[in-house]
Design a protein around this motif. Sequence first.
Motif, PDB file in Angstrom:
ATOM      1  N   UNK A 160      18.277  34.198 -26.160  1.00 37.90           N
ATOM      2  CA  UNK A 160      19.046  35.340 -26.680  1.00 37.90           C
ATOM      3  C   UNK A 160      18.278  36.052 -27.797  1.00 37.90           C
ATOM      4  N   UNK A 161      17.235  36.799 -27.425  1.00 39.64           N
ATOM      5  CA  UNK A 161      16.323  37.374 -28.413  1.00 39.64           C
ATOM      6  C   UNK A 161      16.805  38.688 -28.998  1.00 39.64           C
ATOM      7  N   UNK A 162      17.919  39.214 -28.526  1.00 38.51           N
ATOM      8  CA  UNK A 162      18.459  40.449 -29.101  1.00 38.51           C
ATOM      9  C   UNK A 162      19.889  40.203 -29.580  1.00 38.51           C
ATOM     10  N   UNK A 163      20.327  41.033 -30.512  1.00 37.56           N
ATOM     11  CA  UNK A 163      21.700  40.901 -31.022  1.00 37.56           C
ATOM     12  C   UNK A 163      22.718  41.154 -29.919  1.00 37.56           C
ATOM     13  N   UNK A 164      22.370  42.038 -28.992  1.00 37.70           N
ATOM     14  CA  UNK A 164      23.281  42.345 -27.890  1.00 37.70           C
ATOM     15  C   UNK A 164      23.573  41.085 -27.077  1.00 37.70           C
ATOM     16  N   UNK A 165      22.521  40.349 -26.736  1.00 34.55           N
ATOM     17  CA  UNK A 165      22.699  39.142 -25.926  1.00 34.55           C
ATOM     18  C   UNK A 165      23.297  38.013 -26.749  1.00 34.55           C
ATOM     19  N   UNK A 166      23.002  37.949 -28.023  1.00 39.71           N
ATOM     20  CA  UNK A 166      23.615  36.931 -28.871  1.00 39.71           C
ATOM     21  C   UNK A 166      25.134  37.109 -28.901  1.00 39.71           C
ATOM     22  N   UNK A 167      25.575  38.353 -29.034  1.00 37.04           N
ATOM     23  CA  UNK A 167      27.017  38.626 -29.037  1.00 37.04           C
ATOM     24  C   UNK A 167      27.645  38.299 -27.682  1.00 37.04           C
ATOM     25  N   UNK A 168      26.920  38.666 -26.611  1.00 33.92           N
ATOM     26  CA  UNK A 168      27.414  38.351 -25.260  1.00 33.92           C
ATOM     27  C   UNK A 168      27.538  36.849 -25.078  1.00 33.92           C
ATOM     28  N   UNK A 169      26.553  36.093 -25.552  1.00 33.93           N
ATOM     29  CA  UNK A 169      26.575  34.641 -25.381  1.00 33.93           C
ATOM     30  C   UNK A 169      27.772  34.034 -26.116  1.00 33.93           C
ATOM     31  N   UNK A 170      28.061  34.501 -27.306  1.00 39.42           N
ATOM     32  CA  UNK A 170      29.214  33.977 -28.053  1.00 39.42           C
ATOM     33  C   UNK A 170      30.507  34.206 -27.284  1.00 39.42           C
ATOM     34  N   UNK A 171      30.638  35.400 -26.715  1.00 39.02           N
ATOM     35  CA  UNK A 171      31.855  35.700 -25.957  1.00 39.02           C
ATOM     36  C   UNK A 171      31.964  34.824 -24.721  1.00 39.02           C
ATOM     37  N   UNK A 172      30.841  34.621 -24.037  1.00 48.40           N
ATOM     38  CA  UNK A 172      30.840  33.810 -22.820  1.00 48.40           C
ATOM     39  C   UNK A 172      31.112  32.335 -23.115  1.00 48.40           C
ATOM     40  N   UNK A 173      30.544  31.819 -24.188  1.00 42.83           N
ATOM     41  CA  UNK A 173      30.751  30.414 -24.527  1.00 42.83           C
ATOM     42  C   UNK A 173      32.218  30.130 -24.847  1.00 42.83           C
ATOM     43  N   UNK A 174      32.891  31.101 -25.406  1.00 46.46           N
ATOM     44  CA  UNK A 174      34.315  30.923 -25.720  1.00 46.46           C
ATOM     45  C   UNK A 174      35.159  30.704 -24.462  1.00 46.46           C
ATOM     46  N   UNK A 175      34.629  31.128 -23.318  1.00 47.55           N
ATOM     47  CA  UNK A 175      35.368  30.999 -22.063  1.00 47.55           C
ATOM     48  C   UNK A 175      35.124  29.663 -21.370  1.00 47.55           C
ATOM     49  N   UNK A 176      34.103  28.926 -21.821  1.00 48.07           N
ATOM     50  CA  UNK A 176      33.697  27.701 -21.132  1.00 48.07           C
ATOM     51  C   UNK A 176      34.400  26.467 -21.692  1.00 48.07           C
ATOM     52  N   UNK A 177      34.521  25.472 -20.835  1.00 47.57           N
ATOM     53  CA  UNK A 177      35.038  24.175 -21.272  1.00 47.57           C
ATOM     54  C   UNK A 177      33.915  23.417 -21.965  1.00 47.57           C
ATOM     55  N   UNK A 178      34.273  22.344 -22.639  1.00 48.44           N
ATOM     56  CA  UNK A 178      33.270  21.516 -23.308  1.00 48.44           C
ATOM     57  C   UNK A 178      32.280  20.956 -22.296  1.00 48.44           C
ATOM     58  N   UNK A 179      32.754  20.568 -21.148  1.00 50.48           N
ATOM     59  CA  UNK A 179      31.883  20.032 -20.098  1.00 50.48           C
ATOM     60  C   UNK A 179      30.899  21.096 -19.618  1.00 50.48           C
ATOM     61  N   UNK A 180      31.385  22.315 -19.439  1.00 53.74           N
ATOM     62  CA  UNK A 180      30.511  23.402 -18.994  1.00 53.74           C
ATOM     63  C   UNK A 180      29.468  23.746 -20.061  1.00 53.74           C
ATOM     64  N   UNK A 181      29.859  23.704 -21.325  1.00 53.55           N
ATOM     65  CA  UNK A 181      28.914  23.972 -22.409  1.00 53.55           C
ATOM     66  C   UNK A 181      27.817  22.911 -22.449  1.00 53.55           C
ATOM     67  N   UNK A 182      28.206  21.659 -22.256  1.00 48.37           N
ATOM     68  CA  UNK A 182      27.225  20.570 -22.241  1.00 48.37           C
ATOM     69  C   UNK A 182      26.249  20.729 -21.085  1.00 48.37           C
ATOM     70  N   UNK A 183      26.781  21.069 -19.907  1.00 49.26           N
ATOM     71  CA  UNK A 183      25.937  21.281 -18.735  1.00 49.26           C
ATOM     72  C   UNK A 183      24.983  22.450 -18.964  1.00 49.26           C
ATOM     73  N   UNK A 184      25.493  23.522 -19.569  1.00 50.40           N
ATOM     74  CA  UNK A 184      24.669  24.698 -19.828  1.00 50.40           C
ATOM     75  C   UNK A 184      23.519  24.366 -20.769  1.00 50.40           C
TER      76      UNK A 184
END
Length: 253
Positions: free
Chosen positions: A152-176
Motif C-alpha cells: 500500500x504505497x499510496x495514501x489512496x490504497x492505504x485508506x482502501x485497505x483500512x476499509x476492506x480490513x474492517x469487512x474481514x473476519x479475524x480468520x480472513x485477516x490472518x489468511x491475508x
Amino acid sequence: MNNEKNHTMIQSLQVGMSIVDIIAAKEQPLKFSEIQELTHITKSNLYKYLNTLTHLQLLYRDKRSGAYMLGSKIIEYGRSAIGHQDIIATVTPFLQELGQDTSLTVLLVIESPNGPVVANIWNTNHMFNIGAQIGTQLPILSATGKVFSAFPTSYIIQDWKKRELDKLTLEEKTMLAKEEQKLIMNGISLSKEALVQNVISAASPIFNYNMELLGTITLVGFLPFFEQDENHAASQKLIEAAKEVSHIFGYQE
C-alpha cells in the motif's frame, strides 16, 4: 574519448554529456583526476566542463571530498520522464503477448479511490466471460487485491485497505497476512473463485523507480486450463512480464 567532429551536432554538448554518462556509469562519485583519466580531456577544458555542468545542477561537487556525482537536475528530469509515461500504453503490448502465450485473459489493474480497478483487458477468446471488464473493482481477497494490500504505497490504497480490513473476519485477516508474506517472497499472488466460480487468477506487481506500486498484471483463467500454482508455466511468464515492465519504469530489484 572520441573527439571526432560531427558538423550536424554540437560537439561541446556531446563532450559535456559524455562526462555525465561516465559518472552515471560508475555509480559512485569521481574525483577530478579520475574523470580526467577516463576522458583524456585537458585539465583546463575539463575544469570548464565540470564547472558548467555543476552550475546547471547536472552534476554536484562534494565540497569536502571534491568528488563529482549526478546532480539534482538529472533526478528531476528522470522523475519527469517517468511521470509522463502512459502506463496503459506501455503495458498493453505485454498484455497482448502474455495473452497470446498463455491463451488466458490478461488484465492491467491500477489504483483508484475505491481500490484496484481494471484499466485494460486483453482476451484471446471473447466467448468467455471472466466476470471483469474495464472499470471493475477487485476485492482485497482477490489475487490483485492481495498485491495492493501487500504494497500500500499510496495514501489512496492505504485508506482502501483500512476499509476492506474492517469487512474481514479475524480468520480472513490472518489468511491475508500469510498470503502477503508469500507474495512478497515469490512475486506472485494467486486466488480461486474471487470473480467467478472455477476461475483462477494470478497477479504480479508493477513497481516504479521509487519502489511504488503502479499496478498489477493479472492473469485469469478457468480450471483446468490454469492451475493455482506459482510454478505453472503461465504464472512464471506473468512474473517475468511484470518484472520487465517494472524495469521500464526504472525499478531496480
